[in-house]
Design a protein around this motif. Structure first.
Motif, mmCIF file in Angstrom:
data_model
loop_
_atom_site.group_PDB
_atom_site.id
_atom_site.type_symbol
_atom_site.label_atom_id
_atom_site.label_comp_id
_atom_site.label_asym_id
_atom_site.label_seq_id
_atom_site.Cartn_x
_atom_site.Cartn_y
_atom_site.Cartn_z
ATOM 1 N N ALA A 1 0.827 -1.211 0.000
ATOM 2 C CA ALA A 1 0.000 0.000 0.000
ATOM 3 C C ALA A 1 0.860 1.259 0.000
ATOM 4 C CB ALA A 1 -0.931 -0.007 1.206
ATOM 5 N N ASN A 2 1.948 1.236 0.745
ATOM 6 C CA ASN A 2 2.815 2.413 0.847
ATOM 7 C C ASN A 2 3.448 2.754 -0.506
ATOM 8 O OD1 ASN A 2 4.119 4.551 2.032
ATOM 9 N ND2 ASN A 2 5.601 3.323 3.154
ATOM 10 N N ILE A 3 3.802 1.721 -1.260
ATOM 11 C CA ILE A 3 4.443 1.938 -2.557
ATOM 12 C C ILE A 3 3.407 2.148 -3.660
ATOM 13 C CG2 ILE A 3 5.908 0.886 -4.330
ATOM 14 C CD1 ILE A 3 7.263 -0.680 -1.988
ATOM 15 N N ASN A 4 2.440 1.233 -3.752
ATOM 16 C CA ASN A 4 1.525 1.216 -4.900
ATOM 17 C C ASN A 4 0.376 2.201 -4.786
ATOM 18 O OD1 ASN A 4 3.201 -0.908 -5.504
ATOM 19 N ND2 ASN A 4 1.589 -2.410 -5.787
ATOM 20 N N ALA A 5 -0.038 2.522 -3.571
ATOM 21 C CA ALA A 5 -1.143 3.464 -3.382
ATOM 22 C C ALA A 5 -0.630 4.862 -3.051
ATOM 23 C CB ALA A 5 -2.073 2.969 -2.270
ATOM 24 N N MET A 6 0.205 4.947 -2.018
ATOM 25 C CA MET A 6 0.679 6.255 -1.575
ATOM 26 C C MET A 6 1.754 6.828 -2.495
ATOM 27 S SD MET A 6 -1.257 6.860 0.900
ATOM 28 C CE MET A 6 -0.479 8.381 1.443
ATOM 29 N N GLY A 7 2.514 5.961 -3.153
ATOM 30 C CA GLY A 7 3.547 6.450 -4.068
ATOM 31 C C GLY A 7 2.978 7.337 -5.166
ATOM 32 N N ASN B 1 -13.856 -3.741 -19.157
ATOM 33 C CA ASN B 1 -13.439 -2.518 -19.829
ATOM 34 C C ASN B 1 -13.498 -1.348 -18.853
ATOM 35 O OD1 ASN B 1 -16.151 -1.670 -19.653
ATOM 36 N ND2 ASN B 1 -16.629 -2.450 -21.699
ATOM 37 N N GLU B 2 -13.416 -0.122 -19.369
ATOM 38 C CA GLU B 2 -13.351 1.063 -18.507
ATOM 39 C C GLU B 2 -14.609 1.259 -17.666
ATOM 40 O OE1 GLU B 2 -10.689 1.525 -22.025
ATOM 41 O OE2 GLU B 2 -12.815 1.017 -21.766
ATOM 42 N N ASP B 3 -15.717 0.649 -18.050
ATOM 43 C CA ASP B 3 -16.971 0.816 -17.309
ATOM 44 C C ASP B 3 -17.272 -0.345 -16.360
ATOM 45 O OD1 ASP B 3 -17.564 3.249 -18.617
ATOM 46 O OD2 ASP B 3 -18.334 2.132 -20.360
ATOM 47 N N THR B 4 -16.402 -1.337 -16.324
ATOM 48 C CA THR B 4 -16.622 -2.509 -15.465
ATOM 49 C C THR B 4 -16.401 -2.146 -14.003
ATOM 50 O OG1 THR B 4 -15.887 -3.995 -17.235
ATOM 51 C CG2 THR B 4 -15.877 -4.877 -14.987
ATOM 52 N N LYS B 5 -17.241 -2.666 -13.147
ATOM 53 C CA LYS B 5 -17.094 -2.447 -11.710
ATOM 54 C C LYS B 5 -15.839 -3.139 -11.202
ATOM 55 C CE LYS B 5 -19.408 -3.329 -7.281
ATOM 56 N NZ LYS B 5 -20.599 -3.962 -6.634
ATOM 57 N N PHE B 6 -15.062 -2.425 -10.393
ATOM 58 C CA PHE B 6 -13.833 -2.989 -9.837
ATOM 59 C C PHE B 6 -14.149 -3.881 -8.633
ATOM 60 C CE2 PHE B 6 -12.305 1.105 -11.674
ATOM 61 C CZ PHE B 6 -11.475 0.561 -12.651
ATOM 62 N N GLU B 7 -13.501 -5.040 -8.578
ATOM 63 C CA GLU B 7 -13.660 -5.962 -7.450
ATOM 64 C C GLU B 7 -12.307 -6.593 -7.112
ATOM 65 O OE1 GLU B 7 -16.866 -8.791 -7.694
ATOM 66 O OE2 GLU B 7 -18.004 -7.519 -9.063
ATOM 67 N N LEU C 1 -5.989 0.238 -7.040
ATOM 68 C CA LEU C 1 -7.276 0.914 -7.189
ATOM 69 C C LEU C 1 -7.274 2.262 -6.471
ATOM 70 C CD1 LEU C 1 -10.071 0.847 -8.355
ATOM 71 C CD2 LEU C 1 -10.845 -0.478 -6.373
ATOM 72 N N TYR C 2 -6.628 2.343 -5.313
ATOM 73 C CA TYR C 2 -6.489 3.622 -4.607
ATOM 74 C C TYR C 2 -5.765 4.627 -5.505
ATOM 75 C CZ TYR C 2 -5.140 7.003 -0.986
ATOM 76 O OH TYR C 2 -4.958 8.150 -0.258
ATOM 77 N N ALA C 3 -4.693 4.174 -6.146
ATOM 78 C CA ALA C 3 -3.935 5.063 -7.023
ATOM 79 C C ALA C 3 -4.772 5.494 -8.224
ATOM 80 C CB ALA C 3 -2.656 4.366 -7.481
ATOM 81 N N TYR C 4 -5.544 4.563 -8.762
ATOM 82 C CA TYR C 4 -6.412 4.866 -9.900
ATOM 83 C C TYR C 4 -7.375 6.007 -9.555
ATOM 84 C CZ TYR C 4 -10.452 4.275 -13.029
ATOM 85 O OH TYR C 4 -11.495 4.486 -13.897
ATOM 86 N N TRP C 5 -8.033 5.887 -8.413
ATOM 87 C CA TRP C 5 -8.998 6.921 -8.034
ATOM 88 C C TRP C 5 -8.311 8.222 -7.634
ATOM 89 C CZ3 TRP C 5 -13.590 7.070 -9.690
ATOM 90 C CH2 TRP C 5 -14.320 5.898 -9.908
ATOM 91 N N SER C 6 -7.086 8.135 -7.113
ATOM 92 C CA SER C 6 -6.325 9.356 -6.810
ATOM 93 C C SER C 6 -6.041 10.134 -8.084
ATOM 94 C CB SER C 6 -5.009 9.002 -6.109
ATOM 95 O OG SER C 6 -5.244 8.430 -4.836
ATOM 96 N N VAL C 7 -5.665 9.425 -9.142
ATOM 97 C CA VAL C 7 -5.411 10.066 -10.437
ATOM 98 C C VAL C 7 -6.669 10.782 -10.920
ATOM 99 C CG1 VAL C 7 -5.042 9.582 -12.899
ATOM 100 C CG2 VAL C 7 -3.516 8.593 -11.185
#
Length: 342
Positions: free
Chosen positions: A96-102, A138-144, A154-160
């Motif tokens: 999480a520290n690298i992939n999300a917070m980075g 695709n881009e409209d698919t719900k993330f699970e 996913l945290y990084a995706y939504w941060s972007v």
């Protein structure tokens, strides 16, 4: 037009090396960020004489800010990550520290510097964010997501997306499905298979142990995908794109293709963890199941729908699954010692 400058984090990995080579050939000034290690691995980028390397760490926001302020890149490609899904279950906090917070640290540096019109960020998102969502995705698919790796990505995706909407930053997500090459690390199942098959051919080992043979992945070629990452940042407006082949194969399929390259046909017998793969001619056991290699929660089927990327970017994969396996096998047959390729 002035010469563009790019910064690639995670430059010593497969994608970083492939992208750096691609951008240098396009005339970019390319900077790469690497972690400090007492035993550095720069084998993938050793041939790139024009690559400018910097020490950096995705957990150090001050370091990231200083690099951006010093280099002033036109394009940032954030490829750095704790990239092994299975290992992420063992080190979830570090993941999480690298992939999300980075990525958040990069975005915050961009926001603080006020570079809305001067820097573009590509964030390496992942098909693992889809997890157990029904295929095709695709881009409209719900993330699970169903791993610490997928959750952090996913945290990084939504941060972007948040920083893009809130602060007007040019920040885009590339949701890439599995992409491989001879530069893939040997800890990943595709390269693990090709290395083992070549060693079996050379008489250096007798068998390979694997986990879930029925796991389905959409496998493409890393060079195709890194070209797609570049195309994403060449658009007038930032957006998010799935890059995928649209075809899915099992780990079992990959094993069979790899053995076929050395002239062996695999016959399967048994069920579950007792299943074995045998040489059709000799009857030798070449593949066994190791329960320790199963994930606590398994992603069973990932198949991407890259229609948007094809429509807007003009992107589509060039290398087929069979050619990918053959290319990786050929590279390992050359690199592995004592292997007779005649």
């Amino acid at each position: 037009m002035s010469q563009k400058t790019a910064l690639i984090t995670g430059v010593t990995g497969q994608d970083g090396a492939v992208l750096a080579d691609f951008l240098i050939k396009k005339g970019y000034v390319v900077h790469g960020m690497r972690d400090y290690s007492a035993v550095p691995d720069q084998s993938r980028i050793a041939h790139l004489e024009d690559l400018k390397l910097h020490y950096g760490d995705m957990t150090d926001g001050g370091n990231i800010y200083r690099l951006l302020e010093t280099i002033k890149p036109d394009e940032i490609y954030n490829l750095a990550a704790m990239s092994h899904v299975h290992v992420s279950f063992d080190v979830p906090e570090s993941t999480a520290n690298i992939n999300a917070m980075g990525p958040l640290r990069i975005l915050e540096a961009m926001r603080t510097m006020g570079v809305q019109n001067d820097m573009r960020l590509y964030q390496a998102s992942s098909s693992e964010m889809f997890g157990r969502a029904p295929a095709p995705q695709n881009e409209d698919t719900k993330f699970e997501p169903c791993s610490p790796y997928g959750t952090a990505k996913l945290y990084a995706y939504w941060s972007v997306r948040n920083y893009r909407d809130a602060y007007g930053l040019y920040a885009a997500n590339g949701i890439l499905f599995n992409h491989e090459s001879p530069l893939r690390g040997e800890e990943f199942v595709t390269r693990k298979i090709t290395c083992a098959v070549c060693e079996i051919e050379a008489g250096l080992r007798q068998k390979i142990k694997l986990g879930n043979l029925n796991a389905m992945r959409d496998w493409g070629y890393a060079q195709d995908y890194m070209e797609g990452a570049w195309q994403i940042l060449q658009q007038d407006r930032p957006d998010d794109y799935v890059l995928a082949t649209g075809k899915s194969y099992t780990v079992r399929d990959f094993v069979e293709r790899a053995f076929a390259v050395i002239g062996k046909q695999i016959i399967w017998d048994g069920e579950g963890i007792q299943e074995q793969g045998r040489d059709k001619i000799t009857g030798d056991i070449l593949v066994e199941i190791d329960p320790a290699l199963f994930r606590p929660t398994e992603v069973h089927a990932l198949i991407g729908d890259a229609s948007k990327a094809k429509r807007i970017l003009g992107w589509q994969p060039k290398i087929s699954f069979d050619d990918l396996v053959a290319d990786m096998m050929q590279a390992d047959r050359i690199m592995k010692p004592q292997i007779n390729v005649a």
